[in-house]
Design a protein around this motif. Structure first.
Motif, PDB file in Angstrom:
ATOM      1  N   ALA A   1     -69.894  63.466  67.562  1.00  0.00           N
ATOM      2  CA  ALA A   1     -70.352  62.108  67.247  1.00  0.00           C
ATOM      3  C   ALA A   1     -70.974  62.060  65.857  1.00  0.00           C
ATOM      4  CB  ALA A   1     -71.347  61.635  68.304  1.00  0.00           C
ATOM      5  N   ARG A   2     -71.755  63.066  65.523  1.00  0.00           N
ATOM      6  CA  ARG A   2     -72.381  63.077  64.195  1.00  0.00           C
ATOM      7  C   ARG A   2     -71.339  63.320  63.110  1.00  0.00           C
ATOM      8  NH1 ARG A   2     -76.233  65.551  67.516  1.00  0.00           N
ATOM      9  NH2 ARG A   2     -75.695  67.672  66.900  1.00  0.00           N
ATOM     10  N   MET A   3     -70.288  64.081  63.420  1.00  0.00           N
ATOM     11  CA  MET A   3     -69.195  64.236  62.456  1.00  0.00           C
ATOM     12  C   MET A   3     -68.497  62.901  62.236  1.00  0.00           C
ATOM     13  SD  MET A   3     -65.752  66.607  62.632  1.00  0.00           S
ATOM     14  CE  MET A   3     -65.048  65.641  63.984  1.00  0.00           C
ATOM     15  N   PHE A   4     -68.214  62.174  63.321  1.00  0.00           N
ATOM     16  CA  PHE A   4     -67.608  60.848  63.183  1.00  0.00           C
ATOM     17  C   PHE A   4     -68.475  59.949  62.305  1.00  0.00           C
ATOM     18  CE2 PHE A   4     -64.554  60.283  67.035  1.00  0.00           C
ATOM     19  CZ  PHE A   4     -63.940  61.493  66.723  1.00  0.00           C
ATOM     20  N   ASP A   5     -69.782  59.983  62.528  1.00  0.00           N
ATOM     21  CA  ASP A   5     -70.689  59.177  61.714  1.00  0.00           C
ATOM     22  C   ASP A   5     -70.594  59.567  60.240  1.00  0.00           C
ATOM     23  OD1 ASP A   5     -71.543  57.909  64.027  1.00  0.00           O
ATOM     24  OD2 ASP A   5     -73.362  59.138  64.223  1.00  0.00           O
ATOM     25  N   ALA A   6     -70.579  60.877  59.975  1.00  0.00           N
ATOM     26  CA  ALA A   6     -70.513  61.348  58.592  1.00  0.00           C
ATOM     27  C   ALA A   6     -69.211  60.939  57.913  1.00  0.00           C
ATOM     28  CB  ALA A   6     -70.675  62.868  58.551  1.00  0.00           C
ATOM     29  N   LEU A   7     -68.132  60.839  58.700  1.00  0.00           N
ATOM     30  CA  LEU A   7     -66.827  60.458  58.157  1.00  0.00           C
ATOM     31  C   LEU A   7     -66.609  58.947  58.185  1.00  0.00           C
ATOM     32  CD1 LEU A   7     -64.652  63.255  59.810  1.00  0.00           C
ATOM     33  CD2 LEU A   7     -65.339  63.112  57.406  1.00  0.00           C
TER      34      LEU A   7
ATOM     35  N   GLY B   1     -44.521  69.627  53.869  1.00  0.00           N
ATOM     36  CA  GLY B   1     -44.992  68.812  52.771  1.00  0.00           C
ATOM     37  C   GLY B   1     -46.117  69.525  52.033  1.00  0.00           C
ATOM     38  N   ALA B   2     -46.721  68.845  51.051  1.00  0.00           N
ATOM     39  CA  ALA B   2     -47.797  69.448  50.282  1.00  0.00           C
ATOM     40  C   ALA B   2     -49.046  69.607  51.145  1.00  0.00           C
ATOM     41  CB  ALA B   2     -48.109  68.581  49.063  1.00  0.00           C
ATOM     42  N   ALA B   3     -49.729  70.733  50.970  1.00  0.00           N
ATOM     43  CA  ALA B   3     -50.960  70.958  51.718  1.00  0.00           C
ATOM     44  C   ALA B   3     -52.004  69.947  51.286  1.00  0.00           C
ATOM     45  CB  ALA B   3     -51.459  72.377  51.467  1.00  0.00           C
ATOM     46  N   PRO B   4     -52.665  69.265  52.226  1.00  0.00           N
ATOM     47  CA  PRO B   4     -53.670  68.275  51.844  1.00  0.00           C
ATOM     48  C   PRO B   4     -54.882  68.936  51.212  1.00  0.00           C
ATOM     49  CG  PRO B   4     -53.707  68.635  54.207  1.00  0.00           C
ATOM     50  CD  PRO B   4     -52.523  69.387  53.681  1.00  0.00           C
ATOM     51  N   GLU B   5     -55.510  68.211  50.306  1.00  0.00           N
ATOM     52  CA  GLU B   5     -56.708  68.712  49.646  1.00  0.00           C
ATOM     53  C   GLU B   5     -57.882  68.678  50.613  1.00  0.00           C
ATOM     54  OE1 GLU B   5     -59.606  67.613  45.831  1.00  0.00           O
ATOM     55  OE2 GLU B   5     -57.782  66.449  46.246  1.00  0.00           O
ATOM     56  N   LEU B   6     -58.686  69.736  50.595  1.00  0.00           N
ATOM     57  CA  LEU B   6     -59.865  69.767  51.443  1.00  0.00           C
ATOM     58  C   LEU B   6     -60.998  68.971  50.810  1.00  0.00           C
ATOM     59  CD1 LEU B   6     -60.241  73.372  52.910  1.00  0.00           C
ATOM     60  CD2 LEU B   6     -59.477  71.310  54.055  1.00  0.00           C
ATOM     61  N   LYS B   7     -61.682  68.201  51.634  1.00  0.00           N
ATOM     62  CA  LYS B   7     -62.858  67.459  51.214  1.00  0.00           C
ATOM     63  C   LYS B   7     -64.066  68.014  51.956  1.00  0.00           C
ATOM     64  CE  LYS B   7     -60.146  63.263  50.372  1.00  0.00           C
ATOM     65  NZ  LYS B   7     -60.046  61.797  50.649  1.00  0.00           N
ATOM     66  N   GLU B   8     -65.251  67.540  51.594  1.00  0.00           N
ATOM     67  CA  GLU B   8     -66.471  68.026  52.214  1.00  0.00           C
ATOM     68  C   GLU B   8     -67.371  66.864  52.617  1.00  0.00           C
ATOM     69  OE1 GLU B   8     -68.649  70.743  49.804  1.00  0.00           O
ATOM     70  OE2 GLU B   8     -66.983  72.158  49.579  1.00  0.00           O
ATOM     71  N   THR B   9     -68.108  67.078  53.693  1.00  0.00           N
ATOM     72  CA  THR B   9     -69.186  66.178  54.076  1.00  0.00           C
ATOM     73  C   THR B   9     -70.295  67.046  54.664  1.00  0.00           C
ATOM     74  OG1 THR B   9     -69.736  64.135  55.250  1.00  0.00           O
ATOM     75  CG2 THR B   9     -68.343  65.718  56.434  1.00  0.00           C
TER      76      THR B   9
ATOM     77  N   VAL C   1     -55.147  60.566  58.669  1.00  0.00           N
ATOM     78  CA  VAL C   1     -55.352  61.785  59.440  1.00  0.00           C
ATOM     79  C   VAL C   1     -56.519  62.573  58.853  1.00  0.00           C
ATOM     80  CG1 VAL C   1     -54.331  63.966  60.179  1.00  0.00           C
ATOM     81  CG2 VAL C   1     -52.917  61.890  60.085  1.00  0.00           C
ATOM     82  N   LEU C   2     -57.438  62.967  59.715  1.00  0.00           N
ATOM     83  CA  LEU C   2     -58.568  63.812  59.330  1.00  0.00           C
ATOM     84  C   LEU C   2     -58.568  65.044  60.226  1.00  0.00           C
ATOM     85  CD1 LEU C   2     -59.884  60.554  59.547  1.00  0.00           C
ATOM     86  CD2 LEU C   2     -61.261  61.725  57.825  1.00  0.00           C
ATOM     87  N   ALA C   3     -58.446  66.206  59.615  1.00  0.00           N
ATOM     88  CA  ALA C   3     -58.382  67.466  60.363  1.00  0.00           C
ATOM     89  C   ALA C   3     -59.512  68.372  59.876  1.00  0.00           C
ATOM     90  CB  ALA C   3     -57.029  68.139  60.166  1.00  0.00           C
ATOM     91  N   PRO C   4     -60.641  68.392  60.586  1.00  0.00           N
ATOM     92  CA  PRO C   4     -61.777  69.197  60.127  1.00  0.00           C
ATOM     93  C   PRO C   4     -61.602  70.676  60.421  1.00  0.00           C
ATOM     94  CG  PRO C   4     -62.305  68.116  62.194  1.00  0.00           C
ATOM     95  CD  PRO C   4     -60.947  67.598  61.790  1.00  0.00           C
ATOM     96  N   ASP C   5     -62.250  71.474  59.606  1.00  0.00           N
ATOM     97  CA  ASP C   5     -62.579  72.845  59.978  1.00  0.00           C
ATOM     98  C   ASP C   5     -63.898  72.741  60.739  1.00  0.00           C
ATOM     99  OD1 ASP C   5     -60.400  73.770  58.588  1.00  0.00           O
ATOM    100  OD2 ASP C   5     -61.533  74.649  56.933  1.00  0.00           O
TER     101      ASP C   5
ATOM    102  N   TYR D   1     -62.848  69.276  55.556  1.00  0.00           N
ATOM    103  CA  TYR D   1     -61.795  68.626  56.340  1.00  0.00           C
ATOM    104  C   TYR D   1     -60.637  68.252  55.430  1.00  0.00           C
ATOM    105  CZ  TYR D   1     -63.714  64.247  54.436  1.00  0.00           C
ATOM    106  OH  TYR D   1     -64.152  63.248  53.597  1.00  0.00           O
ATOM    107  N   ALA D   2     -59.443  68.268  56.008  1.00  0.00           N
ATOM    108  CA  ALA D   2     -58.249  67.792  55.322  1.00  0.00           C
ATOM    109  C   ALA D   2     -58.060  66.326  55.649  1.00  0.00           C
ATOM    110  CB  ALA D   2     -57.034  68.598  55.761  1.00  0.00           C
ATOM    111  N   GLU D   3     -57.613  65.561  54.663  1.00  0.00           N
ATOM    112  CA  GLU D   3     -57.378  64.131  54.884  1.00  0.00           C
ATOM    113  C   GLU D   3     -56.076  63.734  54.221  1.00  0.00           C
ATOM    114  OE1 GLU D   3     -59.522  59.758  54.327  1.00  0.00           O
ATOM    115  OE2 GLU D   3     -60.515  61.571  53.601  1.00  0.00           O
ATOM    116  N   ALA D   4     -55.292  62.929  54.920  1.00  0.00           N
ATOM    117  CA  ALA D   4     -54.022  62.451  54.381  1.00  0.00           C
ATOM    118  C   ALA D   4     -53.678  61.131  55.033  1.00  0.00           C
ATOM    119  CB  ALA D   4     -52.909  63.471  54.623  1.00  0.00           C
ATOM    120  N   GLY D   5     -52.999  60.240  54.290  1.00  0.00           N
ATOM    121  CA  GLY D   5     -52.525  58.990  54.849  1.00  0.00           C
ATOM    122  C   GLY D   5     -53.561  57.881  54.811  1.00  0.00           C
TER     123      GLY D   5
END
Length: 290
Positions: free
Chosen positions: A90-96, A9-17, A61-65, A26-30
Motif C-alpha cells: 500500500a505504501r509503495m502504491f502511495d509512493a507511485l 523489446g528494449a529493456a525499460p529504464e529503472l526509476k527510483e522512489t 506497466v510498473l514492475a518493482p524490484d 522499478y521499471a516503467e513502460a507505457g
C-alpha cells in the motif's frame, strides 16, 4: 529447452522512489491505466522481461524490484514479516501515485498480493496470481527446506551460515534445473543471485528468512470468496514446489476467477513467456467494475 519466446523489446529504464525511508527501484513502460507486476523469489523486475513490452502497449506497466531484491535497497532495519510486507505494498502504491490498479503477481509476490487485495479491495481492479503458495504452503520437501531456512535464520550461530559465501553456490546449484528447462539463461540467473556474492546481500538474505513463515495462512483461505475483482489464476503444471491443488482452490473459491494451465515449471513467465503474455492480455480484456 523451450522455444516459446517473444520479442523482448528494449529493456525499460529503472526509476527510483522511496518506500519506508529506503530506495525502491522499478521499471516503467507505457501509458494509460496502471498495471503492477510483482515478482517472486529470488527474482527482480526482470522476471517480467518478456511481458513488459507487450503489456505496455495497453497499460502503464510498473514492475518493482521488491525491497531487498534486484536493485532496490536491502535495509535490515525493515521488518520482513507478512503483515509488514503486505502493508508495504500500500505504501509503495502511495509512493507511485497509484490509487487503483490491475495487479499481476508471482510466487512470493502472489503471497503478498493475495493479502493485499483482501485488505484493500478498492485498490485492485483485476488480479492475476501465478504459481504462488498463496493461502497455502509448499509441497513437503520444499516446506522442510524453507522451514529450515527460517529456523536457522532465527538462531544466531546458524544465521551466520546463511550469510557466508557458500550460500551463493548452494542456490546456483539448486536453481540449475531452470537453466536446463530454459527459464533462465546464465546471465539472468547470475543477476538474480548476485546479491549473495556480497556480505551485505547475504546479511539481508538471512534477515529476510528470519521474518518469513512457511505455515498455512487459514485467514487468507477463509476470505477468498470476498475477492470480487476479475481474477486469473495462471499456473505452470510441472511445479514441484507448489501443488496444483492451490491453483484449483483459488479458482474454485474466488467468485470471478478463471484457471489457465500452462505446461511449465515454477518460473512460467520466463519458461513459457508467449503463453503467459497471451493469458495476461486476455485477463486485461475482462470487464472490471468501474
Amino acid at each position: 529447452m523451450t522455444t516459446d519466446r517473444i520479442d523482448r523489446g528494449a529493456a525499460p529504464e529503472l526509476k527510483e522512489t522511496t518506500v519506508d525511508g529506503t530506495r525502491l527501484c522499478y521499471a516503467e513502460a507505457g501509458t494509460g491505466d496502471p498495471l503492477v507486476l510483482l515478482h517472486g523469489w529470488p527474482e527482480s523486475h526482470r522476471a517480467w522481461r518478456h511481458q513488459i513490452g507487450p503489456l505496455s502497449a495497453r497499460r502503464r506497466v510498473l514492475a518493482p524490484d521488491w525491497l531487498g531484491w534486484g536493485d532496490s535497497a536491502r535495509d535490515t532495519a525493515l521488518s520482513c514479516d507478512y503483515d509488514s510486507e503486505v502493508d508495504r505494498i500500500a505504501r509503495m502504491f502511495d509512493a507511485l501515485g497509484l490509487e487503483r490498479t490491475d495487479l499481476a503477481c508471482h510466487d512470493y509476490g502472489g503471497f503478498l498480493g493475495l493479502g493485499f487485495v483482501q485488505r484493500h479491495p478498492d485498490r485492485v481492479r483485476r488480479l492475476a496470481i501465478l504459481n504462488s503458495r498463496a493461502h497455502r504452503t509448499f509441497t513437503p520437501p520444499y516446506r522442510l527446506l524453507f522451514g529450515a531456512f527460517t529456523v536457522g535464520a532465527r538462531h544466531h550461530p546458524i544465521r551466520r551460515l546463511l550469510a557466508t559465501p557458500p550460500v551463493h553456490l548452494v542456490h546456483r546449484i539448486g536453481l540449475a534445473r531452470y537453466l536446463r528447462n530454459g527459464s533462465f539463461d546464465r546471465e539472468t540467473l547470475a543477476r538474480y543471485l548476485d546479491m549473495l556474492r556480497t556480505p551485505a546481500g547475504r546479511r539481508w538474505y538471512a534477515h529476510f528468512w528470519a521474518g518469513y513463515e512457511v505455515r498455512i495462512r487459514p485467514e487468507l483461505g477463509a476470505r477468498l470468496r470476498e475477492i470480487a475483482c476479475p481474477t486469473s489464476v495462471i499456473w505452470g503444471t510441472r511445479d514441484r514446489a507448489i501443488s496444483l491443488r492451490t491453483a484449483e482452490e483459488l479458482a474454485e473459491r474466488i467468485p470471478d476467477a478463471e484457471l489457465v494451465l500452462v505446461d511449465a515449471d515454477h518460473f512460467l513467465m520466463e519458461e513459457r513467456p508467449a503463453e503467459v503474455t497471451a493469458s495476461l492480455l486476455r485477463w486485461l480484456d475482462r470487464p472490471a467494475p468501474v
